[in-house]
Design an enzyme around this catalytic site. Structure first.
Site, mmCIF file in Angstrom:
data_model
loop_
_atom_site.group_PDB
_atom_site.id
_atom_site.type_symbol
_atom_site.label_atom_id
_atom_site.label_comp_id
_atom_site.label_asym_id
_atom_site.label_seq_id
_atom_site.Cartn_x
_atom_site.Cartn_y
_atom_site.Cartn_z
ATOM 1 N N LYS A 78 1.356 3.418 14.530
ATOM 2 C CA LYS A 78 2.170 4.573 14.804
ATOM 3 C C LYS A 78 2.709 5.339 15.722
ATOM 4 C CE LYS A 78 3.384 8.687 11.206
ATOM 5 N NZ LYS A 78 2.417 9.526 10.376
ATOM 6 N N LYS A 116 0.860 -1.145 -0.506
ATOM 7 C CA LYS A 116 -0.030 -0.402 0.080
ATOM 8 C C LYS A 116 0.923 1.351 0.206
ATOM 9 C CE LYS A 116 -4.135 -1.570 2.324
ATOM 10 N NZ LYS A 116 -5.407 -1.942 3.469
ATOM 11 N N GLU A 117 1.827 1.260 0.581
ATOM 12 C CA GLU A 117 3.281 2.527 0.314
ATOM 13 C C GLU A 117 4.119 2.020 -0.104
ATOM 14 O OE1 GLU A 117 1.644 4.456 4.597
ATOM 15 O OE2 GLU A 117 3.407 3.029 4.490
ATOM 16 N N ASP A 121 -1.326 11.409 16.564
ATOM 17 C CA ASP A 121 -0.835 13.517 16.245
ATOM 18 C C ASP A 121 -0.707 14.105 16.781
ATOM 19 O OD1 ASP A 121 -2.999 12.533 14.647
ATOM 20 O OD2 ASP A 121 -2.050 12.626 12.843
ATOM 21 N N ASP A 178 5.364 11.593 6.969
ATOM 22 C CA ASP A 178 4.842 9.964 6.385
ATOM 23 C C ASP A 178 5.463 9.565 5.482
ATOM 24 O OD1 ASP A 178 2.199 10.905 7.460
ATOM 25 O OD2 ASP A 178 1.454 11.328 6.612
ATOM 26 N N ASP A 187 7.689 -0.473 9.140
ATOM 27 C CA ASP A 187 6.731 -1.674 10.301
ATOM 28 C C ASP A 187 6.086 -2.904 10.219
ATOM 29 O OD1 ASP A 187 6.838 -1.467 13.476
ATOM 30 O OD2 ASP A 187 4.617 -0.390 13.160
#
Length: 731
Positions: A277, A112-113, A443, A301, A142
């Site tokens: 995260k 996905k990333e 955050d 990010d 991760d």
């Protein structure tokens, strides 16, 4: 070791201007508040005069709307704009005296990333206009993917050529992915071929799911690195820390030092909580404390590349200002997104959240933390206001930073210890130290808690966007992302740190209200769901819910609606928006209320009573070619069988059918317009916003059309609601 605080003159480093409309906004808030009180009075007197069920849902809806409106008003009371002067900073502080900077980049899923996107982000910050011997980049994986590590092994070699290339050509956009996709980048044949070769190797490994011997140059170091991966899974593996570049030893092709580049995959154990995260960032805080211990930390990010190599200097214009440095926790840059289509059909720029409201909060204690593009004073993450040079890396926070080579056994051993699953047990990590646990939106939670502890923040929004990333470009992902934020915000709202109690008491009234506005974001589902269904169903059965046109109270409703929408439009236009983008933004706001906020609130409630639901999904950064083409053409994508689309389709059908039936009745019966104008307007307004939904349900033939089963369910659900309306309004 360089102290964070020097002696530049603050007046020459930055300026602040208060919005000249701030006094008028306060007057408007007072007048609108009086209108809301009058509306609630009208509700109560109407109900007392003729008690029935129908006014109660509308009273509830208007109470929630009034509550949310009131929470958001401080954003407009003292909005400020800042300007900083990085050239003045360099004149006052020699480059050799600039503080060291640690950059944290987190990734979790290589599918996905994509690793090459993460690599481009890392290379863009490695090429900052900043002393490379004072710059360290940490990549937290991760997902525990050997392909991600392989991509960074390749990136470390490519950096030797890329960084000098950026300096020699004075590039502003230093992400190779962005540069080589531009017309300018097409002229750099040699560098482009090198980058393309690296990309092909990494993408080939990603398709296979593993790294082969043919992918490697087969140096002893590489062989040692990748032997460790055998038998690992992303959910169960020891900590892995690899120093891929070391500034004291590695140089580029021109002989200049390269930044430190460190790959970190913290220990994972299926029996130990990992805190998503926030847990990954806290691991990076500890590992970096052992290895480099820079007083300034940048969180990014994985898809948010640097678009201005001077952004660290802009942040330091505030962090090095002795007038504010003692209690300045972070400098937040806004999130900008590349590739948004002309009219931003999904409201992806989130202008109100990322720009307008942040300027409003900056007039008090400063903006909330947005999870990326944020330069932290490391001391703020240590949980105390003591000297910024206080070390961090052990339970008692007294162990000094390791010196010498980052590859020393003693340094790496200590780094592995602080990256272990059990290191945080019995400590204050996640409660008063580091990024805070207890919410999916670490955050927001962390920034809020820092403000409650007396820290301040700064909103830095230069003309040229400092960082640019990717926004979700299909509707299901866009709504899913907001749903996750709603759940996380509600987790803060019901905690002991509720902004309406803890926040107001420990920060200030305006700051507490602003954070409460976000914390209770999910409550938008109540008024929007009621207004989406109750007025159109009542219209079908000619049950009047609002004053007639001839009734003076009608003008109060008109004022409240028009004033709210026109004020929102004015704020949007003043923030360099367009009318078309504003229309799409308010449409997606209504869609979020019916879907993201509703489903998020339900999921939060189920979790709260102990019913397990999915907790966290990474937003995909991958987009199919056909889907991308539809997005570029401004066509909303409904091509998946999502429950979000079922409720949107149901609302669209209910409002269209009621509007058509209401107009038909009004043409036959003269007094209907006078009696039902408000309900006719509301149904017509919703139907106008739903035009893309009708196209997707009945007209489109492409892959973005609404699936047939979702369309059928929506029509049946609308029919069922009409049947319920029959019992409510007639029987």
């Amino acid at each position: 070791m360089t102290t964070l605080f020097t002696k530049p003159k603050p007046s020459t480093l930055h300026t602040l201007t208060v919005d000249p409309l701030a006094p008028y906004n306060r007057v408007y808030s007072l007048l609108y508040s009086l209108g809301i009180l009058a509306l609630l009075y009208h509700h109560c007197t109407t109900f007392l005069a003729s008690p029935s069920f129908l006014p109660l849902p509308l009273l509830l809806a208007d109470l929630v709307l009034a509550f949310m409106w009131g929470l958001g008003q401080p954003f407009r009371w003292r909005s400020v704009r800042r300007r900083e002067f990085p050239d003045s900073l360099i004149d006052m502080v020699a480059r050799k005296n600039l503080p060291a900077l640690d950059v944290f980049i987190c990734t979790a899923d290589p599918h996905k990333e994509p690793p090459m996107s993460v690599v481009s982000t890392a290379l863009s910050v490695m090429a900052f206009d900043y002393p490379t011997d004072r710059l360290s980049v940490y990549v937290s994986d991760d997902g525990g993917s050997e392909v991600t590590l392989f991509a960074f092994v390749e990136a470390a070699m490519f950096a030797r050529y890329w960084l000098p290339f950026c300096r020699e050509n004075g590039l502003k956009e230093r992400s190779p992915e962005v540069y080589f996709s531009s017309s300018i980048g097409g002229n750099s044949d040699k560098m482009k071929l090198m980058y393309r070769a690296m990309k092909e190797k990494v993408e080939g490994a990603l398709q296979r799911g593993y790294v082969t011997g043919n992918d490697l140059i087969a140096t002893p170091k590489e062989t040692e690195i990748f032997k460790k991966w055998k038998g690992f899974t992303c959910h169960d593996h020891p900590s892995i820390i690899q120093v891929l570049l070391e500034s004291s030893k590695d140089t580029d092709i021109t002989g200049n030092a390269l930044p430190n580049l460190i790959y970190v995959s913290r220990e994972k154990n299926i029996n130990s909580p990992h805190h998503f995260k926030a847990g990954a960032l806290n691991t990076l805080i500890r590992v970096s404390s052992v290895m480099t211990n820079a007083p300034v930390v940048l969180t990014l990010d994985c898809d948010m590349y640097s678009n201005d190599p001077q952004s660290p200097l802009r942040a330091l214009c505030y962090l090095l200002d002795p007038a504010m440095a003692s209690n300045l926790a972070y400098v937040q840059f806004p999130q900008h997104f590349q590739g948004l289509n002309k009219n931003d059909i999904y409201g992806g720029e989130l202008k109100r959240q990322f720009r307008i409201n942040s300027r409003g909060l900056d007039g008090f204690s400063g903006p909330d933390n947005m999870g990326s593009n944020c330069f932290f004073n490391r001391q703020a993450l240590r949980g105390s206001h003591s000297s910024p040079l206080a070390p961090l890396g052990s339970h008692d926070e007294s162990e000094p930073r390791a010196c010498g080579s980052l590859r020393l056994d003693s340094v790496l051993k200590r780094a592995h210890e602080v990256a272990s699953c059990n290191y945080e047990v019995g400590t204050k990590w996640g409660s008063t130290i580091g990024f805070r646990y207890g919410s999916l939106v670490e955050d927001f939670h962390t920034g809020y808690r820092l403000h409650c502890e007396g820290w301040k923040s700064i909103f830095c929004d230069p003309e040229r966007p400092a960082f640019v990333g990717e926004a979700p470009k299909n509707l299901d992902d866009a709504l899913g992302q907001i749903k996750r934020w709603c759940i996380g915000n509600l987790e803060v709202a019901i905690s002991k740190h509720n902004p309406l109690t803890f926040g107001i008491r420990n920060a200030s009234l305006p700051v507490g209200l602003c954070y409460a506005h976000y914390a209770y974001w999910g409550l938008w589902c109540i008024p929007l769901t009621i207004y989406a269904f109750l007025p159109p169903l009542a219209l079908i059965y000619r049950k009047r819910l609002f004053p007639e046109v001839s009734d003076p109270w009608f003008y109060l409703y008109a004022y409240l609606f028009l004033a709210a929408y026109l004020t929102d439009l004015m704020d949007f236009l003043r923030s360099k928006g367009t009318i078309h983008r504003w229309w799409n933004d308010q449409r997606i706001w209504m869609a979020r209320g019916l879907t993201s906020c509703l489903f998020g609130t339900i999921q939060f409630a189920l979790n709260h009573v102990g019913i397990s639901t999915p907790r966290f999904n990474v937003t995909s950064k991958v987009m199919e070619e056909e889907q991308s083409e539809r997005y570029d053409k401004g066509m909303l994508d409904f091509g998946v069988a999502s429950p979000f689309f079922m409720i949107l389709g149901t609302s669209a059908v209910v409002n269209l059918s009621s509007f058509v039936m209401g107009i038909a009745r009004a043409m036959r019966i003269e007094e209907v317009f006078n009696e039902m104008l408000v309900q006719l307007f509301l149904s017509g307004f919703v139907a106008a916003n739903c035009l893309p939904i009708y196209e997707a349900m009945f007209l489109r033939k492409d892959g973005g059309k609404m699936p047939g089963n979702i369309t059928l369910i929506s029509i049946l659900a609308a029919g069922f609601l009409h049947l319920i309306g029959c019992f409510m309004f007639i029987i």
